[in-house]
Design a protein around this motif. Structure first.
Motif, PDB file in Angstrom:
ATOM      1  N   THR A   1       0.873  -1.213  -0.040  1.00 38.55           N
ATOM      2  CA  THR A   1      -0.003   0.091  -0.008  1.00 38.55           C
ATOM      3  C   THR A   1       0.921   1.454   0.065  1.00 38.55           C
ATOM      4  O   THR A   1       0.768   2.143  -0.502  1.00 38.55           O
ATOM      5  CB  THR A   1      -0.837  -0.152   1.393  1.00 38.55           C
ATOM      6  N   MET A   2       1.863   1.390   0.912  1.00 39.50           N
ATOM      7  CA  MET A   2       2.635   2.544   1.122  1.00 39.50           C
ATOM      8  C   MET A   2       3.613   2.594  -0.433  1.00 39.50           C
ATOM      9  O   MET A   2       3.726   3.620  -0.797  1.00 39.50           O
ATOM     10  CB  MET A   2       3.373   2.569   2.182  1.00 39.50           C
ATOM     11  N   GLY A   3       3.873   1.525  -1.020  1.00 36.57           N
ATOM     12  CA  GLY A   3       4.878   1.464  -2.184  1.00 36.57           C
ATOM     13  C   GLY A   3       3.919   2.198  -3.174  1.00 36.57           C
ATOM     14  O   GLY A   3       4.540   2.718  -3.850  1.00 36.57           O
ATOM     15  N   ILE A   4       2.735   1.758  -3.379  1.00 34.04           N
ATOM     16  CA  ILE A   4       1.742   2.339  -4.283  1.00 34.04           C
ATOM     17  C   ILE A   4       1.452   3.874  -4.103  1.00 34.04           C
ATOM     18  O   ILE A   4       1.766   4.403  -5.234  1.00 34.04           O
ATOM     19  CB  ILE A   4       0.454   1.380  -4.346  1.00 34.04           C
ATOM     20  N   MET A   5       1.360   3.998  -2.931  1.00 34.93           N
ATOM     21  CA  MET A   5       1.135   5.311  -2.723  1.00 34.93           C
ATOM     22  C   MET A   5       2.556   6.314  -3.148  1.00 34.93           C
ATOM     23  O   MET A   5       2.225   7.207  -3.733  1.00 34.93           O
ATOM     24  CB  MET A   5       0.975   5.683  -1.265  1.00 34.93           C
ATOM     25  N   ALA A   6       3.708   5.711  -2.879  1.00 37.47           N
ATOM     26  CA  ALA A   6       5.236   6.423  -3.314  1.00 37.47           C
ATOM     27  C   ALA A   6       5.091   6.421  -4.935  1.00 37.47           C
ATOM     28  O   ALA A   6       5.736   7.201  -5.479  1.00 37.47           O
ATOM     29  CB  ALA A   6       5.938   5.596  -2.832  1.00 37.47           C
ATOM     30  N   LEU A   7       4.712   5.214  -5.446  1.00 37.92           N
ATOM     31  CA  LEU A   7       4.433   5.319  -6.837  1.00 37.92           C
ATOM     32  C   LEU A   7       3.769   6.444  -7.662  1.00 37.92           C
ATOM     33  O   LEU A   7       4.203   7.210  -8.566  1.00 37.92           O
ATOM     34  CB  LEU A   7       4.052   4.032  -7.576  1.00 37.92           C
ATOM     35  N   LEU A   8       2.611   6.597  -7.173  1.00 37.92           N
ATOM     36  CA  LEU A   8       1.724   7.848  -7.559  1.00 37.92           C
ATOM     37  C   LEU A   8       2.312   9.198  -7.018  1.00 37.92           C
ATOM     38  O   LEU A   8       2.364   9.849  -7.771  1.00 37.92           O
ATOM     39  CB  LEU A   8       0.359   7.673  -6.840  1.00 37.92           C
ATOM     40  N   TYR A   9       2.805   9.125  -5.879  1.00 35.57           N
ATOM     41  CA  TYR A   9       3.429  10.652  -5.534  1.00 35.57           C
ATOM     42  C   TYR A   9       4.556  10.931  -6.682  1.00 35.57           C
ATOM     43  O   TYR A   9       5.013  11.823  -7.091  1.00 35.57           O
ATOM     44  CB  TYR A   9       4.062  10.416  -4.095  1.00 35.57           C
ATOM     45  N   ASN A  10       5.652   9.835  -6.748  1.00 36.21           N
ATOM     46  CA  ASN A  10       6.725  10.078  -7.653  1.00 36.21           C
ATOM     47  C   ASN A  10       6.237  10.177  -9.159  1.00 36.21           C
ATOM     48  O   ASN A  10       6.905  10.861  -9.790  1.00 36.21           O
ATOM     49  CB  ASN A  10       7.801   8.920  -7.523  1.00 36.21           C
TER      50      ASN A  10
ATOM     51  N   PHE B   1       5.448  13.951  -9.079  1.00 41.59           N
ATOM     52  CA  PHE B   1       6.800  14.843  -8.695  1.00 41.59           C
ATOM     53  C   PHE B   1       7.675  14.679  -9.987  1.00 41.59           C
ATOM     54  O   PHE B   1       8.006  15.753 -10.558  1.00 41.59           O
ATOM     55  CB  PHE B   1       7.608  14.027  -7.749  1.00 41.59           C
ATOM     56  N   PHE B   2       7.953  13.478 -10.637  1.00 43.83           N
ATOM     57  CA  PHE B   2       8.790  13.598 -11.828  1.00 43.83           C
ATOM     58  C   PHE B   2       8.310  14.171 -13.248  1.00 43.83           C
ATOM     59  O   PHE B   2       9.020  14.683 -14.236  1.00 43.83           O
ATOM     60  CB  PHE B   2       9.542  11.994 -12.260  1.00 43.83           C
ATOM     61  N   SER B   3       6.851  14.083 -13.143  1.00 46.70           N
ATOM     62  CA  SER B   3       6.280  14.702 -14.080  1.00 46.70           C
ATOM     63  C   SER B   3       6.493  16.372 -14.164  1.00 46.70           C
ATOM     64  O   SER B   3       6.792  17.039 -15.225  1.00 46.70           O
ATOM     65  CB  SER B   3       4.761  14.669 -14.143  1.00 46.70           C
ATOM     66  N   MET B   4       6.436  16.997 -12.943  1.00 45.44           N
ATOM     67  CA  MET B   4       6.588  18.113 -12.822  1.00 45.44           C
ATOM     68  C   MET B   4       8.570  18.653 -12.977  1.00 45.44           C
ATOM     69  O   MET B   4       8.765  19.508 -13.844  1.00 45.44           O
ATOM     70  CB  MET B   4       6.650  18.705 -11.271  1.00 45.44           C
ATOM     71  N   LEU B   5       9.102  17.644 -12.411  1.00 44.16           N
ATOM     72  CA  LEU B   5      10.687  17.724 -12.660  1.00 44.16           C
ATOM     73  C   LEU B   5      11.089  17.674 -14.114  1.00 44.16           C
ATOM     74  O   LEU B   5      11.923  18.542 -14.500  1.00 44.16           O
ATOM     75  CB  LEU B   5      11.346  16.907 -11.807  1.00 44.16           C
ATOM     76  N   GLY B   6      10.422  16.907 -14.922  1.00 44.68           N
ATOM     77  CA  GLY B   6      10.992  16.689 -16.197  1.00 44.68           C
ATOM     78  C   GLY B   6      10.348  17.717 -17.480  1.00 44.68           C
ATOM     79  O   GLY B   6      10.889  17.881 -18.177  1.00 44.68           O
ATOM     80  N   TYR B   7       9.215  18.557 -16.907  1.00 44.97           N
ATOM     81  CA  TYR B   7       8.577  19.585 -17.711  1.00 44.97           C
ATOM     82  C   TYR B   7       8.485  20.791 -17.285  1.00 44.97           C
ATOM     83  O   TYR B   7       8.468  21.601 -17.939  1.00 44.97           O
ATOM     84  CB  TYR B   7       7.422  18.704 -18.291  1.00 44.97           C
ATOM     85  N   ALA B   8       8.813  21.076 -16.175  1.00 40.66           N
ATOM     86  CA  ALA B   8       8.559  22.431 -15.678  1.00 40.66           C
ATOM     87  C   ALA B   8       9.695  23.363 -16.250  1.00 40.66           C
ATOM     88  O   ALA B   8       9.509  24.482 -16.622  1.00 40.66           O
ATOM     89  CB  ALA B   8       8.858  22.393 -14.090  1.00 40.66           C
ATOM     90  N   PRO B   9      10.851  22.885 -16.536  1.00 42.25           N
ATOM     91  CA  PRO B   9      11.860  23.899 -17.272  1.00 42.25           C
ATOM     92  C   PRO B   9      11.470  24.508 -18.201  1.00 42.25           C
ATOM     93  O   PRO B   9      11.977  25.618 -18.881  1.00 42.25           O
ATOM     94  CB  PRO B   9      13.157  22.864 -17.362  1.00 42.25           C
TER      95      PRO B   9
END
Length: 573
Positions: free
Chosen positions: A215-224, A227-235
């Motif tokens: 459960t916590m791992g799936i939650m971390a998957l969704l969070y990441n 997170f990486f959608s932002m990090l990869g496209y925000a620049p």
């Protein structure tokens, strides 16, 4: 019993081995932030689309995710130092190759190799630092946290400076710095013993059968994913130079580091792990929605990205703590299973975001990211009872934290106990002996509680000692007191989180057994260490419902006054 007058130990007085690995940690933590400022430059120079450039993240993170399943198997057979050295060497080679690339596809491929080295390194670095530290466990953790903060904050700044010269600069910069760290590690880090029992290659996947960890791992998957959608496209919508992007992500990194190390534990102590995570995920979703709505306005995107650092810092620390709290398997296995899921989420997100951006417009990946943050909330809620049980030690299936393990025969008397709390430091025996005198003077049974902590820093978790080592320490205290004619009982208290979390767990145990008093030595750690990960003594003093006696083993013991004895005995002088 008096307060110590000696100078507290500095967390930065460590052997060369610790400094060598800490330097490598700084460079490793630069990783993502170092590359982020050059994403637009890569797209322009190599005639690539943003979705093609985003594969730099996907190849790196997906390989890291798969490798996380195997690093425990590898390190348990060849040892932590050799695993660390191989990881550093792989990073040096593939970072240099990425710098020599002539196409985006070549860089994507070499970043995959970089991800393999990164997995080998991050899975062992904290354990090696703790094992090599002579300045105490707390000092080693502070040093690791300092390396984390420097890497996250300086990475974008260095990437922006080097990227302003050439997009190849950050890659070659990492290769050179990691080569220095590799030489220092070979020269100064001693060989470390291998685990007594090798880890199975299938252990992390089998661990995911446990509901709490999954459960916590799936939650971390969704969070990441978000997170990486932002990090990869925000620049891209910021429309800034590499140097300017470096400054923006340096501000972001400073907030990540500060909120991860200093604020997350305090918010957790005040409100609990799950409530903070709920609020944090909502906050991240709002920030991502703001970026999506204001994607055509660079200033909006810049401010929102910097602000997101605060939420990300809190989430990184507390998500890992949540995993360790509910996980019924060994810490390295839990870390590998959790790392696999979280990095898979981070790796798939940029690829999917690129496809969405190409098919629609640049705002859509950010809206999807906001949605994944919100989706993580019901996933976390499905495991809320498990997490709550772990925090309050009310679970009845599998080990939860904090937990107590008896050592030796246990007391059967109804007389209130005197509890003495000690760790694995050199002055533990003196503190126990002082508490034994207090127990004798108050005609109370003595219970020795050995505090065994699991430290959580960013995505890493490490036990301060093995359970066998903790049991041996308690047994040694009991045997020594028995030789002096003093009868005592023993417990091992396991705690996940910072020192303050251990203090609160100890206070709860004292309340549960109706203890007369808790004796504890003042922290030998300096103000920097105590501010960084809390003070067990301070937290105990604030939370305990019984008397707390602070013991200084370096001074001559004084007899307790009649009034003090009467207070401890409940009024009978």
């Amino acid at each position: 019993m008096s307060a110590p007058q000696g100078k507290a130990a500095s967390p930065f007085r460590q052997p060369k081995a610790v400094w060598a690995v800490a330097f490598a940690c700084v460079i490793s933590f630069m990783g993502i932030g170092l590359v982020d400022p050059i994403l637009p430059a890569l797209a322009d120079s190599l005639h690539a689309t943003p979705s093609q450039v985003s594969l730099l993240f996907s190849s790196y993170l997906i390989v890291t995710a798969v490798a996380m399943l195997l690093v425990g198997w590898v390190s348990s057979r060849i040892g932590a130092k050799l695993t660390l050295v191989i990881g550093l060497a792989v990073i040096v080679v593939f970072a240099a190759l990425a710098g020599t690339s002539g196409s985006i596809n070549e860089i994507v491929g070499f970043r995959a190799g970089w991800g393999l080295g990164n997995a080998l390194f991050i899975a062992t670095s904290l354990a090696v630092i703790v094992a090599s530290a002579s300045g105490g466990f707390g000092g080693a953790i502070i040093l690791y946290e300092t390396a984390l903060g420097l890497g996250i904050a300086v990475g974008p700044l260095l990437g922006g400076e080097l990227g302003g010269i050439s997009w190849r600069g950050p890659f070659f910069g990492v290769a050179v710095l990691m080569a220095i760290a590799l030489v220092a590690t070979l020269a100064f880090v001693p060989s470390l013993p291998k685990p007594e029992h090798p880890t199975s290659a299938l252990a992390p996947l089998k661990a995911l059968r446990h509901r709490g960890l999954l459960t916590m791992g799936i939650m971390a998957l969704l969070y990441n994913w978000g997170f990486f959608s932002m990090l990869g496209y925000a620049p891209y919508p910021m429309e800034l130079s590499a140097h300017q992007l470096g400054l923006v992500f340096t501000g972001w990194g400073l907030l990540v580091a500060a909120f991860s190390v200093f604020f997350a534990p305090r918010l957790q102590a005040r409100f609990g792990t799950a409530p903070v995570l709920y609020a944090n995920l909502v906050g991240l979703s709002i920030v991502m929605a703001v970026i999506a709505a204001g994607v055509a306005t660079p200033t909006v995107v810049i401010v929102a990205v910097i602000v997101s650092g605060a939420f990300i810092g809190v989430n990184n620390t507390l998500t890992t703590q949540a995993v360790m709290l509910v996980s019924p398997v060994e810490r390295p296995v839990a870390s590998s299973a959790y790392g696999f899921l979280r990095f898979i989420g981070g790796g798939l997100a940029p690829y999917v975001a690129g496809k969405l951006a190409d098919a629609t417009d640049l705002s859509v990946p950010f809206y999807v990211g906001a949605g994944t943050f919100l989706l993580a909330i019901p996933v976390l809620a499905s495991g809320h009872s498990l997490l709550r049980a772990a925090e309050t030690h009310t679970g009845d299936s599998g080990p939860v934290a904090p937990s107590l393990t008896p050592v030796g025969a246990q007391a059967t008397t109804d007389v209130p106990l005197v509890i003495v709390a000690v760790g694995s430091d050199a002055k533990a025996a003196a503190v126990v002996d002082a508490a034994a005198r207090l127990a004798r003077d108050t005609s109370s049974p003595l219970e020795i509680v050995h505090v065994q902590q699991t430290a959580v820093v960013e995505e890493q978790a490490v036990d301060t000692e093995t359970h066998d080592q903790a049991r041996a320490a308690v047994t040694a205290h009991l045997d020594r007191l028995a030789a002096q004619g003093v009868t005592a009982t023993g417990q091992i208290l396991t705690s996940v989180g910072d020192h303050a979390a251990a203090g609160r767990a100890l206070a709860q145990h004292a309340a549960d057994v109706g203890a007369r008093a808790v004796a504890i030595g003042r922290s030998p750690r300096g103000p920097a260490a105590q501010f960084g990960d809390g003070s067990i003594t301070t937290a105990l003093t604030h939370s305990a419902t019984c008397t707390v006696v602070l013991v200084d083993p370096d001074t001559t013991p004084r007899n307790l006054t009649t009034a003090t004895l009467a207070e401890l005995r409940g009024g009978d002088a």
